[in-house]
Design an enzyme around this catalytic site. Structure first.
Site, PDB file in Angstrom:
ATOM      1  CB  SER A 302      -1.023  -0.085   1.139  1.00  0.00           C
ATOM      2  OG  SER A 302      -1.828   0.646   0.888  1.00  0.00           O
ATOM      3  CG  ASP A 313       7.533   4.586 -12.078  1.00  0.00           C
ATOM      4  OD1 ASP A 313       8.010   3.536 -11.993  1.00  0.00           O
ATOM      5  OD2 ASP A 313       6.324   4.681 -12.245  1.00  0.00           O
ATOM      6  CE  LYS A 327      -5.130  -1.978   1.048  1.00  0.00           C
ATOM      7  NZ  LYS A 327      -5.322  -0.597   0.165  1.00  0.00           N
TER       8      LYS A 327
END
Length: 456
Positions: A302, A313, A327
């Protein structure tokens, strides 16, 4: 008037009544098909009413009406997905304590052993530490009531309470013949979600165990302390998110922001396009551009995955460990009024800066490192992941289940930590081991300022 809310990730989440705001106007413009669907819904509600009355009148024992309603609500929500649920008033209060990260209490980390409460560690500068309570002390009585027979949660609840109220503990200490009586005054206790230390004499190690309201402040303090200790010797940082189950979305955003100068951190997308929100970084990398290694494993879920995904990224950090939990959804808590608890409702999916959803897939580390697991633990050290949960939100593409979540208790046996040390010292290079990953978004995609939270 909307209630104050905040968006949360994980099994515990605080939330927003924003869904009420965006759904109400649609009722005014309903077409014939929508009216037909509404009529069918009311027929189903009449069926529920019939069943409810039949149970009340004919069940073998007189049922509690409020329990029947709570059970019906719980069944409705749990049938949606694994993370939507109903919280009664007590569960709601407990969740608020967890996400707030502070409560009235004594400042003792405890566990249950042989039916008694054992002190793991007193927290610095709390009533417990000031009274001289020590690790391994055994608490046998609370206000003259025997602890044996209580669950750990029941004992913890008794030790917590309003600030400036007293509680008496009876303690057995190894090497002391007679039990020790200690009276403590409860104080405001802040849960330490961030711990840090100097690793290998020139690396700043930071461990985040959960994302509550204290996390970002704890992170900033840890970074400042490590910089003061190491100065020019600092080689870089290790951010350990292993077995961190998540927490508040806002804290995941601000923790990511601490390592980034610009760019999108995360986007959340609900049922309708107009509900999309994007959160972006502000100028000011607190680590001053030093290399960062992020440790993840099957227990990183999460909010942890938001941080790991954003730093990966943007190529701001190298991820080391095993695939994360997967999640990729956001829960909103909708309070139901005084004494009525709250709904925890999945209201959106979230996406990493490159537009990827990690739902039921997890984040793949740049460098996979498997730990050496003791034989007696091998059957219990893999986390099944989101994809194995019954009723989970489906994902596009191949779903992934199962990932190692074992972390050796002794740092010298921790292979992922050793890899991070070697990378920061230049003993190993990422060039031959880093897997291909999606490039970060182009600058033109990152000009949007950080959106405001759902409610302040």
């Amino acid at each position: 008037m909307m209630r104050k809310t905040s968006v949360v990730l994980l099994s515990a989440a605080t939330g927003a009544a924003l869904t009420l705001f965006v759904t109400q106007p649609r009722a005014v413009l309903m077409g014939s098909s929508a009216r037909a669907a509404t009529a069918d819904t009311y027929r189903q509600l009449n069926l529920f009413g019939d069943v409810f009355e039949r149970v009340r009148s004919d069940y073998v024992e007189k049922p509690d009406d409020s329990k029947l309603v709570e059970s019906a609500i719980s069944g409705m929500l749990s049938g949606l997905d694994p993370h939507s649920s109903y919280m009664d008033a007590k569960s709601f209060r407990d969740m608020q304590v967890q996400t707030r990260g502070e409560f009235g209490g004594l400042g003792i980390e405890v566990t249950m052993e042989d039916g008694l409460i054992k002190v793991v560690s007193p927290i610095d500068d709390t009533p417990a530490s000031r009274a001289g309570i020590l690790a391994n002390d055994i608490i046998t009585q609370l206000d003259d009531e025997q602890v044996q027979g209580l669950t750990l949660n029941q004992a913890v609840e008794k030790m917590r309470g309003p600030v400036n109220t007293k509680i008496k503990l009876k303690i057995i200490r190894k090497g002391v013949d007679n039990p020790i009586d200690v009276t403590l005054m409860r104080d405001n206790i802040r849960v330490r979600s961030v711990r840090s230390r100097v690793e290998a004499d020139d690396i700043g190690y930071i461990r985040i165990t959960t994302f509550n309201e204290q996390t970002t402040d704890g992170l900033k303090k840890s970074i400042a302390d490590l910089q003061n200790q190491l100065g020019d010797k600092m080689k870089g940082y290790i951010l350990d998110l292993r077995n961190n189950p998540g927490g508040l979305l806002e804290e995941a955003v601000t923790v990511s922001d601490a390592f980034l100068e610009r760019g999108e951190i995360v986007s959340t997308r609900g049922r309708n396009p107009e509900e999309t929100q994007r959160r972006s970084a502000h100028p000011g990398d607190l680590t001053k551009g030093k290399p960062v290694i992020v440790l993840i494993n099957g227990g990183s879920a999460s909010a942890s995955e938001i941080v790991a995904g954003a730093l990966q990224d943007h190529k701001r950090a190298t991820l080391v460990g095993t695939r994360s939990f997967g999640k990729g959804s956001v829960q909103t808590i909708i309070p139901l009024g005084s004494g009525n608890g709250a709904l925890r409702l999945t209201t959106a999916r979230y996406y990493t800066p490159s537009g990827k959803s990690i739902q039921a897939k997890g984040i793949v580390p740049d460098i996979e490192v498997l730990q050496d697991v003791p034989d007696e633990l091998k059957s219990r050290t893999d986390t099944k992941g989101e994809a194995s949960l019954r009723g989970h939100l489906k994902s596009d593409g191949d779903e992934k289940t199962g990932s190692q979540s074992y972390v050796p208790p002794d740092a010298k046996d921790d292979k992922a930590l050793k890899m991070a040390d070697d990378l920061l010292h230049g003993i190993k290079s990422t060039e031959s081991t880093v897997s291909a990953r999606t490039a970060p978004p182009s600058p033109s995609d990152n000009k949007t300022a950080a959106d405001k939270p759902a409610a302040n």
